[in-house]
Design a protein around this motif. Sequence first.
Motif, short mmCIF file in Angstrom:
data_model
loop_
_atom_site.label_atom_id
_atom_site.label_comp_id
_atom_site.label_asym_id
_atom_site.label_seq_id
_atom_site.Cartn_x
_atom_site.Cartn_y
_atom_site.Cartn_z
N UNK A 26 0.84 -1.19 0.00
CA UNK A 26 0.00 0.00 0.00
C UNK A 26 0.87 1.24 0.00
N UNK A 27 0.47 2.20 -0.78
CA UNK A 27 1.08 3.52 -0.76
C UNK A 27 0.20 4.44 0.07
N UNK A 28 0.74 4.95 1.17
CA UNK A 28 -0.02 5.86 2.03
C UNK A 28 0.26 7.28 1.53
N UNK A 29 -0.54 7.72 0.59
CA UNK A 29 -0.29 8.99 -0.08
C UNK A 29 -0.96 10.15 0.64
N UNK A 30 -0.18 11.20 0.87
CA UNK A 30 -0.74 12.43 1.37
C UNK A 30 -1.29 13.24 0.19
N UNK A 31 -1.93 14.37 0.48
CA UNK A 31 -2.63 15.13 -0.55
C UNK A 31 -1.72 15.40 -1.76
N UNK A 32 -2.24 15.11 -2.92
CA UNK A 32 -1.49 15.37 -4.14
C UNK A 32 -2.47 15.88 -5.20
N UNK A 33 -2.10 16.99 -5.82
CA UNK A 33 -3.03 17.73 -6.68
C UNK A 33 -2.54 17.77 -8.11
N UNK A 34 -3.45 18.14 -9.00
CA UNK A 34 -3.13 18.32 -10.42
C UNK A 34 -4.29 19.01 -11.10
N UNK A 80 -6.89 24.65 8.81
CA UNK A 80 -6.37 23.29 8.65
C UNK A 80 -5.07 23.32 7.86
N UNK A 81 -4.20 22.37 8.11
CA UNK A 81 -2.91 22.31 7.43
C UNK A 81 -2.74 20.95 6.75
N UNK A 82 -2.21 20.99 5.54
CA UNK A 82 -2.05 19.76 4.76
C UNK A 82 -0.66 19.71 4.12
N UNK A 83 -0.28 18.50 3.75
CA UNK A 83 0.97 18.21 3.05
C UNK A 83 0.60 18.04 1.57
N UNK A 84 0.82 19.09 0.77
CA UNK A 84 0.38 19.09 -0.62
C UNK A 84 1.53 18.80 -1.57
N UNK A 85 1.33 17.77 -2.43
CA UNK A 85 2.31 17.44 -3.45
C UNK A 85 1.68 17.47 -4.84
N UNK A 86 2.45 17.00 -5.81
CA UNK A 86 2.08 17.07 -7.22
C UNK A 86 1.81 15.66 -7.74
N UNK A 91 -3.67 32.25 -0.04
CA UNK A 91 -2.87 33.46 -0.26
C UNK A 91 -1.97 33.32 -1.48
N UNK A 92 -1.38 32.13 -1.65
CA UNK A 92 -0.52 31.88 -2.79
C UNK A 92 -1.30 31.97 -4.10
N UNK A 93 -2.51 31.44 -4.10
CA UNK A 93 -3.34 31.48 -5.31
C UNK A 93 -3.73 32.90 -5.68
N UNK A 94 -4.15 33.70 -4.71
CA UNK A 94 -4.56 35.07 -5.00
C UNK A 94 -3.37 35.96 -5.35
N UNK A 95 -2.21 35.66 -4.77
CA UNK A 95 -1.00 36.43 -5.08
C UNK A 95 -0.60 36.26 -6.55
N UNK A 120 4.28 23.19 -1.94
CA UNK A 120 2.99 23.87 -2.06
C UNK A 120 3.00 25.02 -3.05
N UNK A 121 3.96 25.91 -2.98
CA UNK A 121 3.98 27.07 -3.87
C UNK A 121 4.05 26.65 -5.34
N UNK A 122 4.87 25.63 -5.63
CA UNK A 122 4.98 25.15 -7.01
C UNK A 122 3.71 24.43 -7.46
N UNK A 123 3.06 23.74 -6.52
CA UNK A 123 1.78 23.09 -6.83
C UNK A 123 0.73 24.13 -7.21
N UNK A 124 0.61 25.18 -6.41
CA UNK A 124 -0.37 26.24 -6.71
C UNK A 124 -0.05 26.88 -8.05
N UNK A 125 1.20 27.17 -8.29
CA UNK A 125 1.58 27.77 -9.57
C UNK A 125 1.25 26.88 -10.75
#
Length: 331
Positions: A182-190, A224-230, A265-269, A313-318
């Motif tokens: 099993x891969x225990x994956x934290x939040x990952x976006x795209x 809330x705080x999360x660990x966001x990846x790509x 904040x990163x998204x609006x910036x 996180x910053x690179x994910x938002x970008x």
Amino acid sequence: MNIGGTTKSHAKTALIFGVSGQDGAYLARHLLGKGCTVHGTSRDREMSSFANLRRLGIVDRVILHSAGLTDFRSVLEVINRVRPAEIYNLASQASVGLSFDQPVETLNSTINSTINILEAIRFLGLDTRFYNASSSECFGNTSAPADEAVPFHPRSPYGVGKAAAFWAVANYREAYGLFACSGILFNHESPLRPVRYVTQKIIRGAADIAERKAEVLELGDLSIARDWGWAPEYVDAMARMLAHDEPEDFVIATGEAHRLDAFVAQAFAYFGLDWRQHVRSNTALLRPSDILLSVGNPEKAKRLLGWSAERRMAEVVGGLLDAEMALRVAG
């Protein structure tokens, strides 16, 4: 065939349950790029649009099948037909928020699908390597970056189902000697995330406000705080797990946590906007229970698989905003 790191791939043919989702589409592209023959399933291939596969330009390169994962016979037939070297289980109801509204369906789809695949591999006597998509939601709140030894304490029906499926995989590995992990994956976006996910809600909301299509974005708990990846990076970790010498479970994460208001904040910036002038917290959007802090420790994956996250996180938002604005220009 080399699939990341120094280990060699066991796979020539791979079967992805849930190929039409975010992770399934990126994983299919990744495996195709490594020279694998890729099969994928949907509940009804004739009715599914496979929009994510189309968006990545690979729909004609994936061999598609119909399969209902809660139906053992359906699962058995497709596995017997394909006889893959690797199986990836990425299917099931995937929204934490929706799991509170559909707890029974969430639990059934998560647990039954996993056991059906494991039992089919065992029943057919296949030398197939199996990857199960687990989740950081199994841990619940993490007071420190969670590694593979941290006990589970899920706080949603989704997390409960993922925890049960995790232990089913461990049981089949120990009882029957299957190569199952099993891969225990934290939040990952795209950009392939649907709009019901808060990250896409933020991205599209910020873009709408910048284009004067909206004035206010309503969100739930901003603390809330999360660990966001790509996500495209995380599917590489999945393939590396099945290329590893031994079946082991791995936490896949960036190792960094950021509050939701920092993501906002990163998204609006990106548009030169002050988020505090446009974002409102609405208690009606709160879940019955939520995770305040979720962050993972990916040290084992780095040490044994040679994998580590590149985007934070910053690179994910970008990346999300670049893709969103490109779509708006094209459309």
